[in-house]
Design a protein around this motif. Structure first.
Motif, PDB file in Angstrom:
ATOM      1  N   ALA A 162       8.425  30.412 -48.899  1.00 54.48           N
ATOM      2  CA  ALA A 162       8.232  31.525 -49.838  1.00 54.48           C
ATOM      3  C   ALA A 162       9.011  32.730 -49.333  1.00 54.48           C
ATOM      4  CB  ALA A 162       6.754  31.871 -49.962  1.00 54.48           C
ATOM      5  N   ASP A 163       9.230  33.697 -50.222  1.00 54.60           N
ATOM      6  CA  ASP A 163      10.017  34.879 -49.864  1.00 54.60           C
ATOM      7  C   ASP A 163       9.153  36.076 -49.482  1.00 54.60           C
ATOM      8  OD1 ASP A 163      12.933  34.105 -50.614  1.00 54.60           O
ATOM      9  OD2 ASP A 163      11.708  33.378 -52.271  1.00 54.60           O
ATOM     10  N   GLU A 164       7.895  36.067 -49.912  1.00 50.42           N
ATOM     11  CA  GLU A 164       7.030  37.227 -49.660  1.00 50.42           C
ATOM     12  C   GLU A 164       5.587  36.808 -49.895  1.00 50.42           C
ATOM     13  OE1 GLU A 164       8.018  41.672 -50.682  1.00 50.42           O
ATOM     14  OE2 GLU A 164       7.067  40.785 -52.454  1.00 50.42           O
ATOM     15  N   LEU A 165       4.667  37.483 -49.223  1.00 46.17           N
ATOM     16  CA  LEU A 165       3.239  37.180 -49.347  1.00 46.17           C
ATOM     17  C   LEU A 165       2.462  38.459 -49.603  1.00 46.17           C
ATOM     18  CD1 LEU A 165       0.979  35.003 -49.036  1.00 46.17           C
ATOM     19  CD2 LEU A 165       0.873  35.656 -46.622  1.00 46.17           C
ATOM     20  N   THR A 166       1.686  38.465 -50.687  1.00 43.66           N
ATOM     21  CA  THR A 166       0.772  39.579 -50.956  1.00 43.66           C
ATOM     22  C   THR A 166      -0.617  39.180 -50.484  1.00 43.66           C
ATOM     23  OG1 THR A 166       2.030  40.354 -52.860  1.00 43.66           O
ATOM     24  CG2 THR A 166      -0.274  41.030 -52.740  1.00 43.66           C
ATOM     25  N   VAL A 167      -1.246  40.044 -49.701  1.00 47.23           N
ATOM     26  CA  VAL A 167      -2.557  39.734 -49.130  1.00 47.23           C
ATOM     27  C   VAL A 167      -3.585  40.749 -49.610  1.00 47.23           C
ATOM     28  CG1 VAL A 167      -3.873  39.334 -47.021  1.00 47.23           C
ATOM     29  CG2 VAL A 167      -1.422  38.801 -47.073  1.00 47.23           C
ATOM     30  N   HIS A 168      -4.563  40.243 -50.368  1.00 48.97           N
ATOM     31  CA  HIS A 168      -5.727  41.053 -50.728  1.00 48.97           C
ATOM     32  C   HIS A 168      -6.673  40.985 -49.533  1.00 48.97           C
ATOM     33  CE1 HIS A 168      -8.766  42.718 -53.573  1.00 48.97           C
ATOM     34  NE2 HIS A 168      -9.573  42.152 -52.690  1.00 48.97           N
ATOM     35  N   ARG A 187      -2.638  43.650 -40.542  1.00 53.16           N
ATOM     36  CA  ARG A 187      -1.801  44.056 -39.404  1.00 53.16           C
ATOM     37  C   ARG A 187      -1.618  42.890 -38.436  1.00 53.16           C
ATOM     38  NH1 ARG A 187      -4.882  47.477 -37.271  1.00 53.16           N
ATOM     39  NH2 ARG A 187      -5.536  46.270 -35.461  1.00 53.16           N
ATOM     40  N   LEU A 188      -2.694  42.168 -38.148  1.00 53.23           N
ATOM     41  CA  LEU A 188      -2.610  41.006 -37.256  1.00 53.23           C
ATOM     42  C   LEU A 188      -1.709  39.931 -37.852  1.00 53.23           C
ATOM     43  CD1 LEU A 188      -6.405  40.744 -36.291  1.00 53.23           C
ATOM     44  CD2 LEU A 188      -4.539  41.603 -34.849  1.00 53.23           C
ATOM     45  N   LEU A 189      -1.826  39.766 -39.160  1.00 52.33           N
ATOM     46  CA  LEU A 189      -1.006  38.773 -39.865  1.00 52.33           C
ATOM     47  C   LEU A 189       0.463  39.175 -39.846  1.00 52.33           C
ATOM     48  CD1 LEU A 189      -1.587  36.177 -41.427  1.00 52.33           C
ATOM     49  CD2 LEU A 189      -1.775  37.547 -43.503  1.00 52.33           C
ATOM     50  N   LYS A 190       0.702  40.445 -40.066  1.00 49.15           N
ATOM     51  CA  LYS A 190       2.065  40.973 -40.085  1.00 49.15           C
ATOM     52  C   LYS A 190       2.759  40.732 -38.740  1.00 49.15           C
ATOM     53  CE  LYS A 190       5.656  43.424 -41.254  1.00 49.15           C
ATOM     54  NZ  LYS A 190       6.722  42.738 -42.000  1.00 49.15           N
ATOM     55  N   ALA A 191       1.992  40.835 -37.665  1.00 53.48           N
ATOM     56  CA  ALA A 191       2.557  40.639 -36.324  1.00 53.48           C
ATOM     57  C   ALA A 191       2.950  39.185 -36.067  1.00 53.48           C
ATOM     58  CB  ALA A 191       1.548  41.087 -35.273  1.00 53.48           C
ATOM     59  N   LYS A 192       2.298  38.247 -36.791  1.00 56.76           N
ATOM     60  CA  LYS A 192       2.538  36.820 -36.539  1.00 56.76           C
ATOM     61  C   LYS A 192       3.439  36.162 -37.577  1.00 56.76           C
ATOM     62  CE  LYS A 192      -1.726  35.691 -34.069  1.00 56.76           C
ATOM     63  NZ  LYS A 192      -2.803  34.701 -33.920  1.00 56.76           N
ATOM     64  N   SER A 193       3.448  36.683 -38.798  1.00 54.81           N
ATOM     65  CA  SER A 193       4.148  35.983 -39.877  1.00 54.81           C
ATOM     66  C   SER A 193       5.601  36.444 -40.009  1.00 54.81           C
ATOM     67  CB  SER A 193       3.423  36.229 -41.207  1.00 54.81           C
ATOM     68  OG  SER A 193       4.123  35.603 -42.273  1.00 54.81           O
ATOM     69  N   PRO A 194       6.515  35.513 -40.298  1.00 56.18           N
ATOM     70  CA  PRO A 194       7.910  35.899 -40.528  1.00 56.18           C
ATOM     71  C   PRO A 194       8.137  36.472 -41.924  1.00 56.18           C
ATOM     72  CG  PRO A 194       7.660  33.527 -40.806  1.00 56.18           C
ATOM     73  CD  PRO A 194       6.320  34.040 -40.358  1.00 56.18           C
ATOM     74  N   LEU A 195       7.113  36.376 -42.791  1.00 58.20           N
ATOM     75  CA  LEU A 195       7.274  36.804 -44.177  1.00 58.20           C
ATOM     76  C   LEU A 195       7.084  38.306 -44.342  1.00 58.20           C
ATOM     77  CD1 LEU A 195       5.200  34.104 -46.111  1.00 58.20           C
ATOM     78  CD2 LEU A 195       7.688  34.337 -46.060  1.00 58.20           C
ATOM     79  N   PRO A 196       7.806  38.933 -45.263  1.00 55.46           N
ATOM     80  CA  PRO A 196       7.447  40.293 -45.672  1.00 55.46           C
ATOM     81  C   PRO A 196       6.032  40.259 -46.281  1.00 55.46           C
ATOM     82  CG  PRO A 196       9.615  39.686 -46.527  1.00 55.46           C
ATOM     83  CD  PRO A 196       8.994  38.431 -45.983  1.00 55.46           C
ATOM     84  N   ILE A 197       5.230  41.240 -45.920  1.00 57.13           N
ATOM     85  CA  ILE A 197       3.825  41.263 -46.357  1.00 57.13           C
ATOM     86  C   ILE A 197       3.575  42.468 -47.258  1.00 57.13           C
ATOM     87  CG2 ILE A 197       1.423  41.429 -45.609  1.00 57.13           C
ATOM     88  CD1 ILE A 197       2.609  38.817 -44.703  1.00 57.13           C
ATOM     89  N   VAL A 198       2.903  42.204 -48.381  1.00 56.53           N
ATOM     90  CA  VAL A 198       2.475  43.260 -49.299  1.00 56.53           C
ATOM     91  C   VAL A 198       0.969  43.397 -49.155  1.00 56.53           C
ATOM     92  CG1 VAL A 198       2.390  44.028 -51.705  1.00 56.53           C
ATOM     93  CG2 VAL A 198       4.328  42.647 -50.912  1.00 56.53           C
ATOM     94  N   ALA A 199       0.499  44.610 -48.886  1.00 54.23           N
ATOM     95  CA  ALA A 199      -0.933  44.857 -48.718  1.00 54.23           C
ATOM     96  C   ALA A 199      -1.572  45.229 -50.054  1.00 54.23           C
ATOM     97  CB  ALA A 199      -1.163  45.978 -47.705  1.00 54.23           C
ATOM     98  N   ASN A 200      -2.791  44.722 -50.283  1.00 58.99           N
ATOM     99  CA  ASN A 200      -3.509  44.983 -51.533  1.00 58.99           C
ATOM    100  C   ASN A 200      -4.995  45.159 -51.241  1.00 58.99           C
ATOM    101  OD1 ASN A 200      -4.800  42.940 -54.104  1.00 58.99           O
ATOM    102  ND2 ASN A 200      -4.036  44.994 -54.453  1.00 58.99           N
ATOM    103  N   GLY A 201      -5.602  46.124 -51.925  1.00 61.19           N
ATOM    104  CA  GLY A 201      -7.049  46.307 -51.813  1.00 61.19           C
ATOM    105  C   GLY A 201      -7.463  47.698 -51.403  1.00 61.19           C
ATOM    106  N   GLN A 217       0.697  48.069 -41.387  1.00 58.73           N
ATOM    107  CA  GLN A 217       2.130  47.957 -41.078  1.00 58.73           C
ATOM    108  C   GLN A 217       2.853  47.042 -42.087  1.00 58.73           C
ATOM    109  OE1 GLN A 217       3.734  49.747 -38.287  1.00 58.73           O
ATOM    110  NE2 GLN A 217       1.812  50.791 -38.767  1.00 58.73           N
ATOM    111  N   ALA A 218       2.318  46.978 -43.302  1.00 59.73           N
ATOM    112  CA  ALA A 218       2.882  46.111 -44.336  1.00 59.73           C
ATOM    113  C   ALA A 218       4.240  46.627 -44.802  1.00 59.73           C
ATOM    114  CB  ALA A 218       1.921  46.007 -45.511  1.00 59.73           C
ATOM    115  N   ASP A 219       4.955  45.759 -45.503  1.00 60.31           N
ATOM    116  CA  ASP A 219       6.277  46.110 -46.020  1.00 60.31           C
ATOM    117  C   ASP A 219       6.206  46.795 -47.372  1.00 60.31           C
ATOM    118  OD1 ASP A 219       8.158  44.642 -44.015  1.00 60.31           O
ATOM    119  OD2 ASP A 219       6.615  43.177 -44.509  1.00 60.31           O
ATOM    120  N   ALA A 220       5.097  46.611 -48.082  1.00 59.45           N
ATOM    121  CA  ALA A 220       4.951  47.190 -49.420  1.00 59.45           C
ATOM    122  C   ALA A 220       3.468  47.231 -49.772  1.00 59.45           C
ATOM    123  CB  ALA A 220       5.731  46.376 -50.451  1.00 59.45           C
TER     124      ALA A 220
END
Length: 316
Positions: A162-168, A187-201, A217-220
């Motif tokens: 996948a190209d990006e992951l949005t996390v609620h 934040r913990l996920l962002k440190a481990k995942s190679p994917l750009p992370i979008v924060a939601n909630g 520390q999300a990307d969007a």
């Protein structure tokens, strides 16, 4: 900051996207989900949910609109993904976060968080079916009932390319409880995942947006319910714009009324506008007072009359 207007089933439809992207500097919209079961859906299904496909996959004001699919069959998810990009969607989003019981019972949405292997197969099949130049993204919760499952979930999505992951930032079991928000897991996920992370909630204002981005520390950032509480939330979060005034909100409501009554959902207008008022009253005391009058009516005309009377009273 990149800010995305997220999906809300039965609420953030194409009319709402049209208005909210006109008054906000959103970078992207994601549609309500299209339910995929065991067939290639007819084009009209995609066009009904996302009429923007007929105008280059964007709203009238130029904001890209990405179609979201929800389903559990990798083959049919791939076939429908291929079709929707052919119709003009600038990429495909996959829903692994919907907590609705009716959806989860039929093996869709958040229930798949319990099966990362199947999530992997779905994302992989969709990624292989879609033009590699277009993004394939996924929206998830932290897990079904345990937030630490987010690492395995994110890994499955990343391994599937996948190209990006949005996390609620809640589990399915958390529902939408404000106190259950867990930005620190992103934040913990962002440190481990190679994917750009979008924060939601739980982003309702500028400070929430700043706090969320600082913590995760999300990307969007993706906003959903807050965009209904505060119609110009996109600009508030992105540019620290002043909150929209109540007289401006009233004008927007009347414009929405015009759209709805003339459009294909005229019969549903009373329920839709009441639904919006249920959100607006959290931000605007005036909406709370008007809601008491509006909720008694099941026809469009008296509701519009109440809105017009409120507008005249403000102007007097």
């Amino acid at each position: 900051m990149r800010v995305i207007l997220g999906p809300m089933e039965g609420v953030l439809d194409h009319l709402m996207r049209e208005m909210l992207t006109e008054i906000n500097d959103y970078d992207l919209c994601v549609t309500e989900f299209v339910r995929v079961i065991d067939q290639l859906l007819p084009d009209r299904v995609f066009h009904r949910l996302c009429p923007e496909l007929k105008q280059g996959g964007q709203t009238a004001s130029g904001t890209p609109v990405r179609v979201q699919l929800l389903g559990q069959d990798p083959h049919w998810m791939a076939e429908n993904a291929r079709r929707v990009v052919e119709l003009g969607s600038p990429g495909v989003d996959i829903n692994f976060g919907c907590p609705a019981k009716s959806v989860n019972k039929s093996r869709g949405g958040a229930v798949l968080l319990q099966d990362p292997a199947l999530m992997y197969q779905i994302v992989k099949s969709v990624r292989e079916a879609v033009d590699p130049r277009l993004p394939v993204t996924a929206k998830v919760r932290l897990g079904w009932d345990c937030p630490s499952h987010c690492f395995e979930i994110a890994d499955a999505v990343a391994q599937a390319k996948a190209d990006e992951l949005t996390v609620h930032a809640r589990t399915k079991a958390d529902g939408y409880k404000a106190e259950a928000i867990k930005w620190d897991y992103i934040r913990l996920l962002k440190a481990k995942s190679p994917l750009p992370i979008v924060a939601n909630g739980e982003v309702w204002n500028y400070q929430n947006g700043q706090d969320c981005m600082a913590t995760t520390q999300a990307d969007a950032l993706m906003v959903c319910r807050g965009a209904l509480n505060l119609p110009n939330l996109g600009n508030v979060v992105k540019h620290d714009a002043p909150h929209m005034r109540w007289d401006e909100v009233l004008a927007l409501l009347l414009r929405y009324s015009e759209y709805e009554i003339k459009g294909d959902k005229g019969l549903y207008y009373p329920n839709r506008v009441k639904q919006w008022f249920a959100y607006l009253r959290h931000e605007y005391p005036e909406a709370k007072a008007l809601f008491a009058d509006i909720r008694r009516h099941n026809k469009a005309a008296p509701i519009v009359d109440i809105l017009l009377a409120a507008q005249r009273q403000l102007a007097a």
